[in-house]
Design an enzyme around this catalytic site. Structure first.
Site, PDB file in Angstrom:
ATOM      1  N   GLY A  17      10.627  -4.907   1.895  1.00 51.61           N
ATOM      2  CA  GLY A  17      10.185  -4.672   3.264  1.00 51.61           C
ATOM      3  C   GLY A  17      11.249  -4.168   4.223  1.00 51.61           C
ATOM      4  N   LEU A  95       2.207  -1.289  -3.485  1.00 51.32           N
ATOM      5  CA  LEU A  95       2.020  -0.703  -4.812  1.00 51.32           C
ATOM      6  C   LEU A  95       0.585  -0.782  -5.333  1.00 51.32           C
ATOM      7  CD1 LEU A  95       5.376  -1.783  -6.462  1.00 51.32           C
ATOM      8  CD2 LEU A  95       4.770   0.427  -5.466  1.00 51.32           C
ATOM      9  N   LYS A  96      -0.357  -0.973  -4.438  1.00 50.55           N
ATOM     10  CA  LYS A  96      -1.767  -0.983  -4.860  1.00 50.55           C
ATOM     11  C   LYS A  96      -2.463   0.225  -4.257  1.00 50.55           C
ATOM     12  CE  LYS A  96      -2.972  -4.420  -7.429  1.00 50.55           C
ATOM     13  NZ  LYS A  96      -3.022  -3.904  -8.748  1.00 50.55           N
ATOM     14  N   ILE A  98      -5.224   2.195  -2.396  1.00 53.11           N
ATOM     15  CA  ILE A  98      -6.188   1.839  -1.350  1.00 53.11           C
ATOM     16  C   ILE A  98      -7.550   2.372  -1.783  1.00 53.11           C
ATOM     17  CG2 ILE A  98      -6.794   2.243   1.083  1.00 53.11           C
ATOM     18  CD1 ILE A  98      -4.386   0.385   0.767  1.00 53.11           C
ATOM     19  N   HIS A 114       6.703   7.932   1.334  1.00 54.22           N
ATOM     20  CA  HIS A 114       7.036   8.190  -0.067  1.00 54.22           C
ATOM     21  C   HIS A 114       8.496   8.658  -0.139  1.00 54.22           C
ATOM     22  CE1 HIS A 114       6.233   9.280  -4.224  1.00 54.22           C
ATOM     23  NE2 HIS A 114       6.851  10.425  -4.000  1.00 54.22           N
TER      24      HIS A 114
HETATM   25  C1  GRF Z   1      10.414   2.864  -0.029  1.00 53.61           C
HETATM   26  O1  GRF Z   1      11.333   3.684  -0.695  1.00 53.61           O
HETATM   27  C2  GRF Z   1       9.124   3.604   0.252  1.00 53.61           C
HETATM   28  O2  GRF Z   1       9.303   4.971   0.455  1.00 53.61           O
HETATM   29  C3  GRF Z   1       8.339   3.384  -1.005  1.00 53.61           C
HETATM   30  O3  GRF Z   1       8.646   2.077  -1.391  1.00 53.61           O
HETATM   31  C4  GRF Z   1       9.941   1.720  -0.901  1.00 53.61           C
HETATM   32  C5  GRF Z   1       9.781   0.438  -0.147  1.00 53.61           C
HETATM   33  O4  GRF Z   1      10.993  -0.095   0.253  1.00 53.61           O
HETATM   34  N1  GRF Z   1       6.940   3.661  -0.824  1.00 53.61           N
HETATM   35  P1  GRF Z   1      11.057  -1.306   1.247  1.00 53.61           P
HETATM   36  O5  GRF Z   1      10.220  -2.438   0.649  1.00 53.61           O
HETATM   37  O6  GRF Z   1      10.504  -0.871   2.562  1.00 53.61           O
HETATM   38  O7  GRF Z   1      12.496  -1.671   1.321  1.00 53.61           O
END
Ligand code: GRF
Length: 211
Positions: A17, A95-96, A98, A114
């Site tokens: 996060g 990681l799910k 939507i 991303h």
């Molecule tokens: C980030 O690199 C974001 O682009 C990707 O997942 C990562 C999350 O990192 N979708 P964090 O949990 O915000 O540190």
């Protein structure tokens, strides 16, 4: 959002996060006119939940384990978004996928960050360190960050913002990830502020920025 009120956002995360933290910090510093109204994680031990707690933000662990079916997960998410009057849903390392149902309920209100340049470096399975591994494998000289609307395909919705990040000759996936992440932390709040100012909308695949 009415008359200068803060844009109410939900942040969905699965991991550490750090993006969530950068959004919270920008909200607290009032550099963006938004507030993180809720945080939702699909992993019980995600540090993102702790970050929310540390900042007094309502945080929810919602997964198939807690709800028993994916249909029930959707229902719970929709219930929470409505209950907390969410105006923008920000995926930050969530990681799910939507579901179509949620996308239908909240058109043009769900965005994702991303850690690579779309549409080239995205799609199912291409997330996290795997993106940076590909960049190094291809010998790319630039990578970057993409923020896009979420549609029913992975990493596919209309692109809102992109920023390039140089790849250095001695980079490995970890060092590149770190440099990319720093850019994510400034780009995401900036884009959210564009929504708070009602400057961003969608016309088909095109994203329009109103002056
Ligand atoms: C980030 O690199 C974001 O682009 C990707 O997942 C990562 C999350 O990192 N979708 P964090 O949990 O915000 O540190």
């Amino acid at each position: 959002m009415v008359n200068g009120e803060k844009l109410r956002i939900a942040v969905l995360a699965s991991g550490g996060g750090t993006n969530l933290q950068s959004i919270i910090d920008a909200c607290n510093a009032e550099t963006i006119n938004a507030e993180v109204a809720i945080v939702i994680c699909n992993k019980k031990n995600a540090f993102a939940l702790k970050r929310a707690e540390n900042n007094g933000i309502p945080a929810f662990y919602v997964s198939k384990k807690t709800e028993k079916s994916m249909k029930a997960v959707d229902e719970k998410l929709i219930f929470l978004f409505k209950k907390y009057e969410i105006e923008l849903i920000c995926l930050a390392g969530y990681l799910k996928k939507i579901s179509a149902k949620i996308i239908e309920e909240f058109p043009e209100k769900i965005i994702n960050i991303h850690p690579g340049l779309l549409p080239f470096l995205g799609g199912k399975g291409l997330y996290g360190l795997r993106v940076h591994e590909k960049v190094i494998e291809y010998g790319m000289k630039v990578s970057g960050v993409t923020i896009h609307f979420v549609d029913d395909k992975y990493d596919h919705g209309p692109i809102i913002a992109q920023k390039c990040v140089p790849v250095l000759y001695n980079d490995n996936p970890e060092t590149l990830a770190k440099r990319v992440l720093t850019v994510e932390h400034s780009l995401y709040p900036m884009v959210i502020d564009g929504f708070a100012q009602k400057k961003i909308r969608c016309n088909g695949r095109k994203v329009i920025f109103d002056a």
